[in-house]
Write a protein that holds these residues in place. Structure first.
Motif, PDB file in Angstrom:
ATOM      1  N   GLY A 138      45.523  24.742 -17.410  1.00  0.00           N
ATOM      2  CA  GLY A 138      44.834  23.508 -17.806  1.00  0.00           C
ATOM      3  C   GLY A 138      45.132  22.387 -16.827  1.00  0.00           C
ATOM      4  N   GLU A 139      44.881  21.171 -17.299  1.00  0.00           N
ATOM      5  CA  GLU A 139      44.972  20.008 -16.413  1.00  0.00           C
ATOM      6  C   GLU A 139      46.372  19.371 -16.449  1.00  0.00           C
ATOM      7  N   GLY A 140      46.780  18.963 -17.612  1.00  0.00           N
ATOM      8  CA  GLY A 140      48.088  18.326 -17.744  1.00  0.00           C
ATOM      9  C   GLY A 140      48.366  18.091 -19.204  1.00  0.00           C
ATOM     10  N   PRO A 141      49.650  17.918 -19.553  1.00  0.00           N
ATOM     11  CA  PRO A 141      50.003  17.740 -20.965  1.00  0.00           C
ATOM     12  C   PRO A 141      49.396  16.471 -21.559  1.00  0.00           C
ATOM     13  N   GLY A 142      49.065  16.546 -22.838  1.00  0.00           N
ATOM     14  CA  GLY A 142      48.667  15.364 -23.595  1.00  0.00           C
ATOM     15  C   GLY A 142      49.857  14.920 -24.445  1.00  0.00           C
ATOM     16  N   GLU A 145      51.698  17.769 -26.370  1.00  0.00           N
ATOM     17  CA  GLU A 145      52.424  18.658 -25.458  1.00  0.00           C
ATOM     18  C   GLU A 145      53.675  17.954 -24.936  1.00  0.00           C
ATOM     19  N   PRO A 151      52.664  23.595 -23.407  1.00  0.00           N
ATOM     20  CA  PRO A 151      51.250  23.291 -23.136  1.00  0.00           C
ATOM     21  C   PRO A 151      50.324  23.718 -24.277  1.00  0.00           C
ATOM     22  N   PHE A 152      49.250  22.986 -24.418  1.00  0.00           N
ATOM     23  CA  PHE A 152      48.173  23.333 -25.357  1.00  0.00           C
ATOM     24  C   PHE A 152      48.683  23.600 -26.778  1.00  0.00           C
ATOM     25  N   ALA A 156      43.139  20.623 -28.623  1.00  0.00           N
ATOM     26  CA  ALA A 156      42.575  21.485 -27.571  1.00  0.00           C
ATOM     27  C   ALA A 156      43.310  22.829 -27.561  1.00  0.00           C
ATOM     28  N   ASN A 178      49.884  24.235 -16.765  1.00  0.00           N
ATOM     29  CA  ASN A 178      48.988  23.155 -16.348  1.00  0.00           C
ATOM     30  C   ASN A 178      49.166  22.861 -14.868  1.00  0.00           C
ATOM     31  N   HIS A 264      37.017  23.244 -20.133  1.00  0.00           N
ATOM     32  CA  HIS A 264      38.276  22.863 -20.778  1.00  0.00           C
ATOM     33  C   HIS A 264      38.042  22.784 -22.291  1.00  0.00           C
TER      34      HIS A 264
END
Ligand code: URA
Length: 297
Positions: A138-142, A145, A151-152, A156, A178, A264
Motif C-alpha cells: 500500500g501507500e502508507g499507514p493511516g 495503523e 498495516p491495513f 481500508a 507499505n 487502493h
C-alpha cells in the motif's frame, strides 16, 4: 602489487558505503583505469542505482520511461572489500523471519525523512508470512495503523481482508507492507523523497520474502515500485517483471517476481463501482498463482 588498506581509510570507506546502502545503493563496480586521465589517478569505485539520486536532485524524469541512472565515485584501495561490506546485512541469513528482524533493527527509530517529526506514533514495518507467495503493498499507514503498528487495520484494511478472503486465502498467508512506514500527517500522500528514502527497506523486505507476485495497491505504490508515472488505467490489467531496485536476494534461484496493479482499497470505499475491476485484477493474480476462488464466486 596489492596495496594494504589504512585502518582509518577502511573505516571511512565502510561508513561511506553504509551511507550509500541507506540510500538504496548496493552495487559498486570499478571504473577501468584506462578510462581515467593522469598517471596518479587512483582507481575508483562507482556505485550506481536507477533513479534515486536523480530524483532527489529534483529531476522529474520522463513520464513513462525509466529514470536516468545516477552514479557516485570513490577511491578504491583493496579489491574485494566492497563485495563484503556492500552486502545487505540480512544476506547471510537464510531464515526469512530473522532476516526481516535484521532489516527492522537496521531501520531503528528511523529519522531519515521528515515523517519522523510530523506526528508518527510508531513505525509500521509490515505483517504476514515471511515466506508468502503473494505480497500487497500500500501507500502508507493511516491513523489506525499508526496506533496499532500494523498495516491495513482500519476500514481500508477490512476491505483488503475481504479481497484476500475472496481469493480463497487468509490475511496471515500473505505479506502486507507499505511504501512508507510512517504515517504522513493528515493522511496526505507521501512525498516523492519520503518514498525514495523509505522504499529501500521495502525492497530489502521483498528480497527476503521472495514473493511470486506483488500487488501494488494504488498509484503511489505502483509508481514507486515501477519507477514510472502513468494513470491507473494505463498501469492496471497486465503483469510487470519486478526486481527490487539495487538489492540482491541471497537466493540465486529467485530472479524477481510478477507485479500487478490494482485500486487502493480506500479508493474502492469511495467508489465501490470499481470493485468489479479490482476483482478482475485479483483474478489475474490468482491465475498466475494457480489459485481457485472459493465456490460461490
Ligand atoms: N492505506 C495504506 O496505504 N496503507 C495502510 O496501511 C492503511 C491504509
Amino acid at each position: 602489487m596489492p596495496r594494504t588498506l589504512d585502518p582509518e581509510l577502511r573505516r571511512a570507506l565502510a561508513a561511506r558505503i553504509r551511507y550509500y546502502n541507506e540510500m538504496g545503493i548496493y552495487d559498486f563496480y570499478r571504473q577501468p583505469l584506462s578510462d581515467r586521465k593522469g598517471e596518479d589517478a587512483a582507481p575508483v569505485v562507482v556505485a550506481e542505482q536507477e533513479s534515486k539520486v536523480a530524483e532527489r536532485a529534483g529531476d522529474p524524469g520522463d513520464e513513462m520511461s525509466p529514470r536516468k541512472s545516477a552514479a557516485v565515485a570513490m577511491p578504491i584501495v583493496e579489491g574485494d572489500i566492497f563485495e563484503v561490506i556492500a552486502l545487505q546485512p540480512e544476506q547471510s541469513v537464510s531464515d526469512p523471519l530473522k532476516a526481516l528482524k535484521i532489516i527492522r533493527e537496521d531501520l531503528g527509530d528511523c529519522t531519515r525523512c521528515v515523517l519522523h517529526k510530523q506526528g508518527r506514533k510508531q513505525i509500521v514495518f509490515g505483517v504476514g508470512d515471511p515466506k508468502a507467495e503473494l505480497m500487497f503493498v500500500g501507500e502508507g499507514p493511516g491513523a489506525d495503523e499508526d496506533e496499532k503498528g500494523e498495516p491495513f487495520v482500519g476500514r481500508a484494511g477490512q476491505l483488503l481482508n475481504n479481497m484476500i478472503k475472496a481469493m480463497g486465502i487468509e490475511r496471515e498467508q500473505v505479506y502486507i507492507a507499505n511504501i512508507v512506514k510512517c504515517r504522513p500527517p493528515g493522511n496526505r500522500t507521501p512525498e516523492r523523497d519520503e518514498c525514495a528514502t523509505c522504499s529501500p527497506f521495502l525492497m530489502r523486505q521483498i528480497a527476503v520474502i521472495k514473493p511470486k507476485v506483488i500487488v501494488a495497491l494504488g498509484a503511489v505504490a505502483a509508481k514507486t515500485l515501477l519507477a514510472m508515472s502513468a494513470s491507473m488505467m494505463q498501469l492496471r490489467g497486465r503483469f510487470y517483471d519486478f526486481r527490487p531496485a539495487g538489492i540482491r536476494s541471497n537466493d540465486p534461484a529467485w530472479d524477481g517476481c510478477k507485479l500487478a496493479v490494482t485500486y487502493h482499497p480506500a479508493f474502492l470505499l469511495r467508489d465501490p463501482r470499481q470493485k468489479g475491476e479490482a476483482w478482475k485484477d485479483l483474478q489475474m493474480v490468482m491465475r498466475e498463482l494457480g489459485m481457485k476462488a472459493p465456490s460461490g464466486r
